[in-house]
Design an enzyme around this catalytic site. Structure first.
Site, mmCIF file in Angstrom:
data_model
loop_
_atom_site.group_PDB
_atom_site.id
_atom_site.type_symbol
_atom_site.label_atom_id
_atom_site.label_comp_id
_atom_site.label_asym_id
_atom_site.label_seq_id
_atom_site.Cartn_x
_atom_site.Cartn_y
_atom_site.Cartn_z
ATOM 1 C CE LYS A 50 -3.926 -2.128 2.522
ATOM 2 N NZ LYS A 50 -4.841 -2.297 3.391
ATOM 3 C CB ALA A 67 -2.029 0.939 8.625
ATOM 4 C CG ASP A 68 -3.433 -4.812 5.611
ATOM 5 O OD1 ASP A 68 -4.406 -4.270 4.990
ATOM 6 O OD2 ASP A 68 -3.447 -6.129 5.819
ATOM 7 C CB THR A 69 -5.631 -4.426 10.556
ATOM 8 O OG1 THR A 69 -4.953 -3.344 11.197
ATOM 9 C CG2 THR A 69 -5.714 -5.517 11.934
#
Length: 185
Positions: A50, A67-69
């Site tokens: 990203k 961000a990523d989760t």
């Protein structure tokens, strides 16, 4: 002022709550190309992808935050965003009465620096009540959430114990990020 490269309302709320000025612009990145089954590797690769897409699309005139989760079930499997209500039911039933790890990876990039962090928050949930679970599923609030999980919403009353920052579980470990925003803006 920073650019939050995410459509997540939870991430935007966290930044507002911590008094961080931002604009919000999404960038396209296809997470389906990631093949790892390790949660921390997946989330790092997705957030880094990203960031790379955001740098190409927006440049670095304004610092970028990506961000990523993901959620790791107690058996280590990755619980991603639910594809539909049946998938959400399946994913939430895995979490009911179990321990999960919500893992968030963040990349903050300005002209001056690159900060990356992977953090996890661990939750032990009591079993979800069937009627409550069905009402949550019908609400649609699970849509777009890693593991269909809302620790600040539906799941909150089922938390038996927690280890880590709630912000990490909401998708952005702001407490780890703030010092770097001040340095790198």
């Amino acid at each position: 002022m920073i650019c939050l490269c995410s459509s997540s309302q939870s991430r935007a709320l966290l930044l507002r709550n911590f008094g961080i000025d931002f604009v919000q612009k999404s960038t396209e990145y296809d997470e389906e190309q990631i093949t790892t089954s390790e949660a921390k590797d997946f989330v790092y690769t997705a957030s880094k992808g990203k960031l790379e897409a955001a740098v190409r699309e927006f440049g670095l005139e304004m610092p970028l935050l990506c961000a990523d989760t993901v959620i790791a079930a107690s058996n280590g499997s990755i619980l991603r965003k639910a594809k539909d209500i049946e998938d959400a039911r399946r994913i939430l039933n895995i979490q009911s009465g179990s321990i999960i790890s919500i893992i968030s990876s963040v990349h903050y990039r300005s002209k001056a620096l690159l900060f990356s962090d992977i953090s996890a928050t661990h939750y032990h949930f009591a079993p979800f009540e069937k009627n409550d679970l069905e009402a949550y599923l019908e609400s649609g609030l699970w849509q777009g959430k890693a593991g269909a999980c809302m620790v600040e919403g539906f799941c909150q009353k089922y938390i038996k114990s927690v280890d880590g920052f709630e912000s990490t579980a909401m998708g952005l470990q702001v407490e780890c990020l703030i010092p770097w925003i001040k340095v790198g803006s």
